[in-house]
Design a protein around this motif. Structure first.
Motif, PDB file in Angstrom:
ATOM      1  N   ALA A 300       0.814  -1.218   0.000  1.00  0.00           N
ATOM      2  CA  ALA A 300       0.000   0.000   0.000  1.00  0.00           C
ATOM      3  C   ALA A 300       0.845   1.265   0.000  1.00  0.00           C
ATOM      4  N   GLY A 301       1.981   1.240   0.633  1.00  0.00           N
ATOM      5  CA  GLY A 301       2.821   2.443   0.657  1.00  0.00           C
ATOM      6  C   GLY A 301       3.970   2.314  -0.321  1.00  0.00           C
ATOM      7  N   ALA A 302       3.683   1.649  -1.463  1.00  0.00           N
ATOM      8  CA  ALA A 302       4.747   1.315  -2.422  1.00  0.00           C
ATOM      9  C   ALA A 302       5.421   2.559  -2.987  1.00  0.00           C
ATOM     10  N   ILE A 303       6.573   2.319  -3.591  1.00  0.00           N
ATOM     11  CA  ILE A 303       7.326   3.408  -4.225  1.00  0.00           C
ATOM     12  C   ILE A 303       6.523   3.921  -5.415  1.00  0.00           C
TER      13      ILE A 303
ATOM     14  N   ARG B  93      -5.999   2.905  -4.405  1.00  0.00           N
ATOM     15  CA  ARG B  93      -5.660   3.181  -3.008  1.00  0.00           C
ATOM     16  C   ARG B  93      -5.091   4.601  -2.946  1.00  0.00           C
ATOM     17  N   PRO B  94      -5.050   5.210  -1.773  1.00  0.00           N
ATOM     18  CA  PRO B  94      -4.617   6.608  -1.683  1.00  0.00           C
ATOM     19  C   PRO B  94      -3.271   6.892  -2.354  1.00  0.00           C
ATOM     20  N   MET B  95      -2.261   6.043  -2.076  1.00  0.00           N
ATOM     21  CA  MET B  95      -0.942   6.300  -2.660  1.00  0.00           C
ATOM     22  C   MET B  95      -0.981   6.161  -4.184  1.00  0.00           C
ATOM     23  N   GLU B  96      -1.785   5.226  -4.660  1.00  0.00           N
ATOM     24  CA  GLU B  96      -1.892   5.028  -6.111  1.00  0.00           C
ATOM     25  C   GLU B  96      -2.545   6.250  -6.756  1.00  0.00           C
ATOM     26  N   TYR B  97      -3.507   6.805  -6.055  1.00  0.00           N
ATOM     27  CA  TYR B  97      -4.170   8.016  -6.564  1.00  0.00           C
ATOM     28  C   TYR B  97      -3.166   9.174  -6.630  1.00  0.00           C
TER      29      TYR B  97
END
Lengths: 523, 254
Positions: A300-303, B93-97
């Motif tokens: 989820a916190g990927a680069i 997901r938030p980071m993907e956005y």
């Protein structure tokens, strides 16, 4: 609570369910067209049959059917299995809606009405919905049975009601379990996928003997082995044999009184158990589990990725991978490719030409997949305002979206061509037309796309809200490219040239219509 | 100094309805500018024209000197727009956005990565970073959209009702972020129905009525104009709208 008030509540709730069902059913623009067409068709067919089957009717009436032939029972068993499968599928879909999506259970359960009454009504309404769908086939079938002098076949109705009640009960229990494990939203997704895949599996199952005949597979050996299981004297005869009580539903179709009674008892018992379980589960708070979400995992916190091209393609592929519509469409097409692949691997037999089939089938599948993928990428854009406010050219963005739809199509079809090359078959015409068909499909969609909410994608087709003209163009294009594949394989240059011109004409029509409509996409 | 935003006779008509009528104004950098107006006054239409989402019938908008009509990509590079109901990608997901938004603005990942994490932590979204956006509440979606607006480091942020759907703590957090953003020399244009927010935060206020800018300036200047010395923004706003309606009636009569 008195029996009268329970009956009143039951009637009122069932009335409400019926109203909702009626509105949903007649919501489709094509509903009444279908009703009139089916009605006219069935009446016409029945009249013709009445006239044509006069002799048969007299013969059937004079020869009383005292004992059922074995084949009739096996046909009824196969029918029951098929009906149950479809009824179960529909029941699961309906259950997700009535138990979790409609969102009125909190209101009802907080009312003085008993939970069991509420769930009994839900169960009954879903059963009737499923039953109503099958009546489209059962009514003409039973009328025909009367016409040819086989009134025993009116047993289709108790059998159908029993199957629908059992399938709905089981469907509701499965839905409840699914929701507890993976949550309501994901259950809905998986149910939609399951529905489409099961339908295709059944259809392919019916076609299996044809597929097997084209290969070197020995079908008769399989048949013999199956027959030996149920033959007199075999250990499984009592359980699986034609006389077994296990097939009570099939015997109900032939109006066997014991079987009818068994159907009523078994289906009612399952339904009562389901009502009791549902009422208990909801009191214990099943809804709470639907809001539970998965906990964080490392990805989820990927680069973050770099570059415009890469992020657009990655985002589209993520959205596609997580779209139930795309998954179901891809699964359908892959399932369609599987028999062909199997035949290729088996080597084929007789007059069946593998490379000809591939040069026809791959552009067809390529086109169909491209329509579905481009539909999601272009029409299903959820944040059009964001794209429009970004400092990027609209053309560049749309082209990348098209590419995001095309790459997975080519990737999915690549194994078919790899197999053809490996097995030494002709592959070039198929490859050429597949690329052509997919590009053509992609541009037809691009020029004629209109925005659609992602969650509405499945419903658009169900409600008849699809673009009819675009649908015709797409079908025309797909068949033309598939035909071109076959023509190229047959080395018919005049036919090939004609089909190339036709494909060009379809594409031009799509472009002209797109210009007439103007861009309807908001980005 | 080049104005952060300059509007020249911006007009937009929908059928017979004049949504925005010859709107002109200039907002210097480092300002928090609040657009106020009743429902249907033309606030959202104005913001959508500034952000390049809607083509004006007449006039132009300039973002740091770049015309949104003639050089849209240059203008949009320094601009972020946050609509009232931000539509996000339900299956991301938030980071993907944030990755996608940063990519659209061509922000190198090495720069966006730490900032994305910082924004999510600041907005209390880090703990839900593994969840799909479809599972978020309205307030969470609003916060994520705000993070998306900040991720590409704009110099001008345009927000349509940014505090709608936020709880008290989140609203306070967002207000602080916006004030810090302007203190760094950046510009914020927002619309709000919460007049207290505009009164406490905005350095400049523009009041729109029936598509026209009826008054603009600091709160003090508006008080003078409305003869409401020491009055709250609410009383000033209502008086100016009243005056504008009276003037309109007279002009319609004449």
């Amino acid at each position: 609570m008195s029996i009268h008030s329970v009956a009143r509540s039951f009637r009122r709730l069932l009335g409400n369910e019926f109203r909702l069902w009626w509105r949903k059913t007649t919501e489709s623009k094509r509903f009444w067209i279908w009703v009139v067409m089916v009605g006219l068709g069935v009446s016409g067919c029945l009249t013709l049959l009445w006239l044509a089957l006069d002799a048969l009717r007299t013969e059937m009436a004079s020869a009383a059917l005292t004992e059922l032939p074995e084949a009739a029972i096996w046909i009824a068993i196969a029918l029951c299995f098929t009906i149950f499968l479809f009824a179960f599928n529909q029941a699961v879909s309906e259950s997700v809606v009535v138990l979790f999506e409609r969102g009125d259970l909190d209101l009802l359960l907080s009312s003085p009405i008993s939970g069991r009454v509420i769930f009994a009504v839900r169960l009954l309404s879903v059963t009737l919905t499923v039953f109503a769908g099958f009546c489209l086939f059962a009514v003409p079938a039973s009328l025909l049975a009367i016409l040819i002098g086989l009134p025993q076949l009116l047993g289709i109705y108790p059998a159908l009601i029993g199957i629908c009640l059992m399938a709905t009960s089981l469907g509701m229990l499965v839905t409840l379990g699914l929701v507890r494990i993976i949550g309501a939203r994901r259950s809905r997704t998986w149910v939609q996928i399951l529905n489409l895949v099961t339908t295709l599996v059944v259809l392919l199952g019916f076609q299996l003997p044809n597929f097997l005949q084209t290969s070197r597979f020995d079908l008769s050996e399989l048949q013999q082995r199956a027959q030996s299981w149920v033959a007199p004297g075999s250990p499984l005869e009592n359980i699986l044999g034609v006389e077994s009580q296990l097939w009570f539903l099939a015997r109900t179709i032939w109006l066997d009184p014991t079987a009818v009674l068994l159907t009523v008892v078994v289906s009612s018992a399952i339904a009562l158990f389901t009502i009791y379980t549902l009422a208990q589960s909801f009191v214990q708070g099943t809804q709470q589990s639907t809001t539970r979400t998965r906990r964080a995992h490392t990805r989820a916190g990927a680069i973050l990725k770099d570059g415009f091209n890469r992020v657009v393609l990655t985002k589209e592929w993520r959205m596609m991978r997580r779209s139930p519509y795309i998954i179901s469409q891809a699964a359908l097409q892959v399932l369609l490719v599987l028999p062909l692949t199997w035949v290729v691997l088996q080597g084929g037999s007789g007059s069946f030409s593998i490379d000809r089939a591939a040069s026809f089938a791959t552009p067809f599948l390529g086109g169909q997949l491209t329509y579905a993928f481009t539909y999601v990428c272009l029409s299903g854009e959820e944040a059009a305002d964001l794209l429009k406010s970004a400092p990027v050219a609209v053309g560049a963005l749309r082209w990348r979206k098209q590419l995001a739809a095309l790459i997975p199509v080519w990737t999915l079809l690549f194994p078919v061509f790899a197999l053809l090359i490996w097995q030494g078959y002709t592959w070039l015409p198929g490859l050429f037309v597949t690329i052509g068909a997919s590009f053509s499909a992609s541009f037809l969609r691009l020029w004629n796309s209109r925005p659609v909410a992602r969650k509405e994608m499945f419903r658009q087709r169900q409600l008849g809200k699809t673009d009819l003209f675009l649908g015709l163009l797409e079908s025309g294009s797909t068949w033309t490219w598939a035909g071109l594949g076959a023509a190229l394989y047959a080395e018919s240059s005049s036919l090939s040239l004609g089909l190339v011109c036709l494909a060009g004409l379809v594409l031009s029509l799509g472009y002209w219509r797109g210009r007439q409509l103007g861009s309807l996409l908001h980005y | 100094m080049v104005a952060a935003l300059e509007l020249h006779n911006l007009s937009k008509q929908f059928g017979k309805h004049q949504a925005v009528n010859q709107l002109s104004l200039s907002v210097p950098p480092g300002t928090l500018y609040a657009f106020l107006g009743a429902n249907g006054a033309g606030k959202t239409t104005t913001l959508r024209m500034i952000a390049g989402l809607l083509q004006p019938d007449k006039g132009d908008a300039f973002i740091f000197g770049s015309s949104i009509l003639r050089s849209p990509q240059q203008a949009k590079q320094r601009l972020a727009y946050l609509p009232e109901d931000a539509l996000l990608y339900s299956k991301l997901r938030p980071m993907e956005y944030l990755e996608f938004v940063a990519g659209l603005w061509n922000i190198p990942a090495a720069r966006a990565q730490p900032y994305a994490q910082q924004l999510l932590e600041q907005l209390n979204l880090w703990t839900v970073r593994a969840d799909y956006i479809e599972t978020f509440s309205r307030g969470m979606r609003q916060k994520l959209a705000l993070a998306g607006a900040f991720i590409h480091e704009p110099q001008l942020i345009i927000l349509d009702e940014p505090l709608g759907g936020l709880d008290a703590a989140a609203a306070r957090l967002v207000k602080t972020m916006l004030l810090e953003f302007t203190e760094q020399g950046n510009t914020v244009i927002l619309t709000t129905h919460v007049l207290d927010v505009a009164e406490r935060m905005a350095q400049q206020i523009g009041i729109l009525n029936r598509g026209r800018l009826v008054a603009a300036g600091t709160l003090e200047e508006l008080r003078v104009r409305s003869d409401q010395s020491g009055g709250t923004l609410e009383s000033v706003f209502l008086e100016l709208i009243d005056q504008s309606d009276r003037d309109q009636t007279v002009s319609d009569f004449l």
